[in-house]
Motif scaffolding. Structure first.
Motif, PDB file in Angstrom:
ATOM      1  N   LYS A 131       0.833  -1.210   0.000  1.00  0.00           N
ATOM      2  CA  LYS A 131       0.000   0.000   0.000  1.00  0.00           C
ATOM      3  C   LYS A 131       0.865   1.256   0.000  1.00  0.00           C
ATOM      4  CE  LYS A 131      -4.037  -2.126   2.065  1.00  0.00           C
ATOM      5  NZ  LYS A 131      -4.946  -2.217   3.195  1.00  0.00           N
ATOM      6  N   ALA A 183       1.219   4.171  -2.959  1.00  0.00           N
ATOM      7  CA  ALA A 183       1.042   5.596  -2.667  1.00  0.00           C
ATOM      8  C   ALA A 183       2.257   6.397  -3.126  1.00  0.00           C
ATOM      9  CB  ALA A 183       0.814   5.792  -1.170  1.00  0.00           C
ATOM     10  N   TYR A 184       3.447   5.914  -2.834  1.00  0.00           N
ATOM     11  CA  TYR A 184       4.655   6.635  -3.239  1.00  0.00           C
ATOM     12  C   TYR A 184       4.853   6.592  -4.750  1.00  0.00           C
ATOM     13  CZ  TYR A 184       6.776   8.308   1.028  1.00  0.00           C
ATOM     14  OH  TYR A 184       7.049   9.028   2.157  1.00  0.00           O
ATOM     15  N   LYS A 203       2.440   6.788  -6.927  1.00  0.00           N
ATOM     16  CA  LYS A 203       1.587   7.873  -7.430  1.00  0.00           C
ATOM     17  C   LYS A 203       2.243   9.236  -7.174  1.00  0.00           C
ATOM     18  CE  LYS A 203      -2.951   5.699  -7.275  1.00  0.00           C
ATOM     19  NZ  LYS A 203      -3.006   5.344  -8.667  1.00  0.00           N
TER      20      LYS A 203
END
Length: 158
Positions: A108, A112-113, A115
């Motif tokens: 997860k 996120a990183y 993106k």
């Protein structure tokens, strides 16, 4: 991690900006966890421990890269500490169940990183590296790499 994968990561690191470096650390951590799981499945205790140790090294690097002047840093630190405890439990218990917990959290964070890295337009951290061109040539299944700009003015500059 295979030799080819190490070479790929080395090349990625030389061309990455700060956010992409964090993404690469997450990817490496996940690869080391997969290596540990494979070793456990093959009954290779030392390979299992080696994969966990290398994953812990990636976690230590992620913790060292936190900037505590920003609010999310403490939350990330707590997640990293949780992952570190789970890796230690997996090592002590010789179990892969804890590795699944770490993979879930790290996947997860990686997403996120990833993106975030798409929005980061800063230049590479290592600005004076060699340019590498790689591709298949006329040889049967052989990879040829050509290096450009091989002057004395290359590498990391401070």
């Amino acid at each position: 991690m295979t030799k080819e994968l190490k070479q790929q990561y080395t090349l990625k690191i030389t061309q990455a900006n700060k956010t992409q470096l964090v993404v690469i650390l997450y990817e490496m951590l996940l690869v080391y966890i997969e290596d540990a799981e494979k070793a456990h499945g093959n009954g290779d205790r030392s390979g299992f421990r080696s994969g966990i140790r290398k994953a812990e090294g990636c976690l230590r690097e992620l913790m060292a890269s936190l900037h505590f002047e920003y609010e999310p840093a403490m939350n990330l630190l707590q997640l990293y500490l949780y992952a570190n405890r789970e890796l230690a439990k997996a090592d002590i218990r010789n179990s892969v169940e804890e590795l699944q917990h770490v993979k879930m959290v790290m996947n997860k964070l990686h997403d996120a990183y990833e993106k975030l890295s798409e929005q980061d337009v800063s230049g590479p951290v290592m600005a004076n590296t060699q340019t590498v061109y790689a591709g298949l040539t006329y040889g049967k299944n052989s990879l040829t790499e050509s290096l450009a700009d091989q002057g004395s003015n290359r590498g990391f500059r401070v």
